[in-house]
Design a protein around this motif. Structure first.
Motif, mmCIF file in Angstrom:
data_model
loop_
_atom_site.group_PDB
_atom_site.id
_atom_site.type_symbol
_atom_site.label_atom_id
_atom_site.label_comp_id
_atom_site.label_asym_id
_atom_site.label_seq_id
_atom_site.Cartn_x
_atom_site.Cartn_y
_atom_site.Cartn_z
ATOM 1 N N ALA A 109 17.572 1.839 8.459
ATOM 2 C CA ALA A 109 17.301 1.095 9.696
ATOM 3 C C ALA A 109 18.125 1.674 10.835
ATOM 4 C CB ALA A 109 17.618 -0.387 9.517
ATOM 5 N N ALA A 110 17.509 1.818 11.997
ATOM 6 C CA ALA A 110 18.184 2.433 13.139
ATOM 7 C C ALA A 110 17.931 1.642 14.412
ATOM 8 C CB ALA A 110 17.696 3.869 13.320
ATOM 9 N N ARG B 36 12.300 -0.976 1.308
ATOM 10 C CA ARG B 36 12.309 -0.391 -0.020
ATOM 11 C C ARG B 36 12.432 1.128 0.109
ATOM 12 N NH1 ARG B 36 6.749 -2.410 -2.341
ATOM 13 N NH2 ARG B 36 6.227 -0.843 -0.778
ATOM 14 N N SER B 37 12.472 1.795 -1.009
ATOM 15 C CA SER B 37 12.560 3.253 -0.989
ATOM 16 C C SER B 37 11.393 3.836 -0.202
ATOM 17 C CB SER B 37 12.538 3.798 -2.416
ATOM 18 O OG SER B 37 12.563 5.209 -2.418
ATOM 19 N N GLY B 38 11.698 4.658 0.782
ATOM 20 C CA GLY B 38 10.671 5.286 1.608
ATOM 21 C C GLY B 38 10.340 4.528 2.873
ATOM 22 N N ASP B 39 10.751 3.260 2.966
ATOM 23 C CA ASP B 39 10.514 2.464 4.173
ATOM 24 C C ASP B 39 11.552 2.806 5.242
ATOM 25 O OD1 ASP B 39 8.448 1.105 2.888
ATOM 26 O OD2 ASP B 39 9.698 -0.625 2.366
ATOM 27 N N THR C 237 0.816 -1.217 0.000
ATOM 28 C CA THR C 237 0.000 0.000 0.000
ATOM 29 C C THR C 237 0.852 1.271 0.000
ATOM 30 O OG1 THR C 237 -0.162 0.115 2.422
ATOM 31 C CG2 THR C 237 -1.793 -1.235 1.265
ATOM 32 N N GLY C 238 2.180 1.128 0.019
ATOM 33 C CA GLY C 238 3.065 2.293 0.012
ATOM 34 C C GLY C 238 4.148 2.165 1.063
ATOM 35 N N PRO C 239 5.026 3.178 1.181
ATOM 36 C CA PRO C 239 6.122 3.132 2.162
ATOM 37 C C PRO C 239 5.596 2.934 3.585
ATOM 38 C CG PRO C 239 6.475 4.918 0.622
ATOM 39 C CD PRO C 239 5.078 4.397 0.358
ATOM 40 N N VAL C 240 6.354 2.201 4.376
ATOM 41 C CA VAL C 240 5.917 1.883 5.735
ATOM 42 C C VAL C 240 7.084 2.053 6.706
ATOM 43 C CG1 VAL C 240 6.416 -0.588 5.462
ATOM 44 C CG2 VAL C 240 4.768 0.140 7.181
ATOM 45 N N THR C 241 6.754 2.506 7.914
ATOM 46 C CA THR C 241 7.712 2.550 9.010
ATOM 47 C C THR C 241 7.444 1.363 9.930
ATOM 48 O OG1 THR C 241 7.968 4.952 8.965
ATOM 49 C CG2 THR C 241 8.503 3.842 11.030
#
Length: 273
Positions: free
Chosen positions: A134-135, A106-109, A31-35
């Motif tokens: 990633a942190a 991915r890009s934006g994740d 559905t799109g970028p996700v955190t």
């Protein structure tokens, strides 16, 4: 109950949790970028020749999975992830949730993993260093995750405590419900051991009392729940699950209980709310 990640790495509970984690992550990414927020990240990568040797649980978990020739798609996806972690062959290393997620950003994740134990936090930082998105953060994930979730609408949150503290069930339920109240578009997955039904039912009641809304309950019972001093199974409880989650959980829990369980093993999967 003390559930240290390094001691139990690669056991049946990890197979349930991580196979469903990979599926849930893919659904959110569609559905799109996700955190992705991980309240109890652990070290991120486990040497099965270390602490896990003492428990021998990996032998009855990931070792048997990798040797199986009848893996359904969601179990196969986990097997491929483990194989990627061991490019030389065999199953020396087992990837925890942080590494499984980081490899699939991915890009934006983004991925943020919280870890309270300083030596483990240092290991987590080393594992995540190659991944710019990633942190690793020090501190109590229960305390920190809510603000992070509100700041990142639509987050995917994993709550996977070691159950070393007597209030872990309460804090896990309260944190999960609070995240959904703050952001109804978030998805929250809570892993718990299954010792006895009284403890688990109390956890589910607390979730419901906190206004958790639509909840998927996926149980893998490897033996009857008759000894509350033993982890007789595990459950992944998912708040605001993606469409298809019930079928995915049935596939994963059904395979794990059928292939790795003792007499009387069974899967229990349902959605409430």
């Amino acid at each position: 109950m003390n559930y240290r990640h390094s001691f139990h790495a690669g056991n049946f509970a990890d197979l349930v949790k991580h196979a469903l984690l990979l599926w849930l992550l893919a659904q959110r990414q569609a559905t799109g970028p996700v955190t992705v927020l991980d309240t109890h990240a652990g070290a991120g990568l486990y040497d099965l020749a270390g602490d896990a040797v003492r428990s021998r649980e990996a032998e009855a978990g990931i070792d048997r999975l990798m040797a199986s020739d009848d893996r359904p798609p969601l179990i196969e996806a986990l097997a491929q992830a483990v194989a990627e972690t061991n490019p030389g062959g065999g199953v020396r290393y087992y990837p925890g949730s942080p590494l499984l997620v980081a490899c699939r950003l991915r890009s934006g994740d983004r991925y943020v993993g919280f870890e309270l134990n300083p030596p483990v936090l240092a290991l987590l930082g080393e594992v995540l260093e190659p991944f710019a998105a990633a942190a690793a953060r020090g501190g109590d994930g229960y305390d920190q995750v809510l603000a992070e979730a509100v700041a990142n609408p639509g987050s995917f949150v994993l709550i996977d405590p070691p159950f070393e503290q007597p209030d872990d069930y309460h804090r896990a339920a309260d944190t999960a419900a609070a995240i959904l109240r703050g952001d109804p578009t978030a998805t929250v997955a809570v892993w718990t051991p299954l010792k006895d039904m009284e403890t688990f039912d109390g956890f589910l009641r607390r979730l419901a009392g906190g206004g958790a809304g639509r909840v998927l309950v996926a149980e893998a019972r490897l033996r009857p729940l008759t000894n509350p001093m033993t982890m007789n199974g595990c459950a992944l409880v998912v708040l605001n699950p993606s469409e298809g989650a019930e079928a995915a959980a049935t596939e994963v829990c059904g395979w794990v209980t059928a292939r790795l369980g003792q007499a009387g093993a069974r899967a229990e999967v349902w959605i409430s709310g």
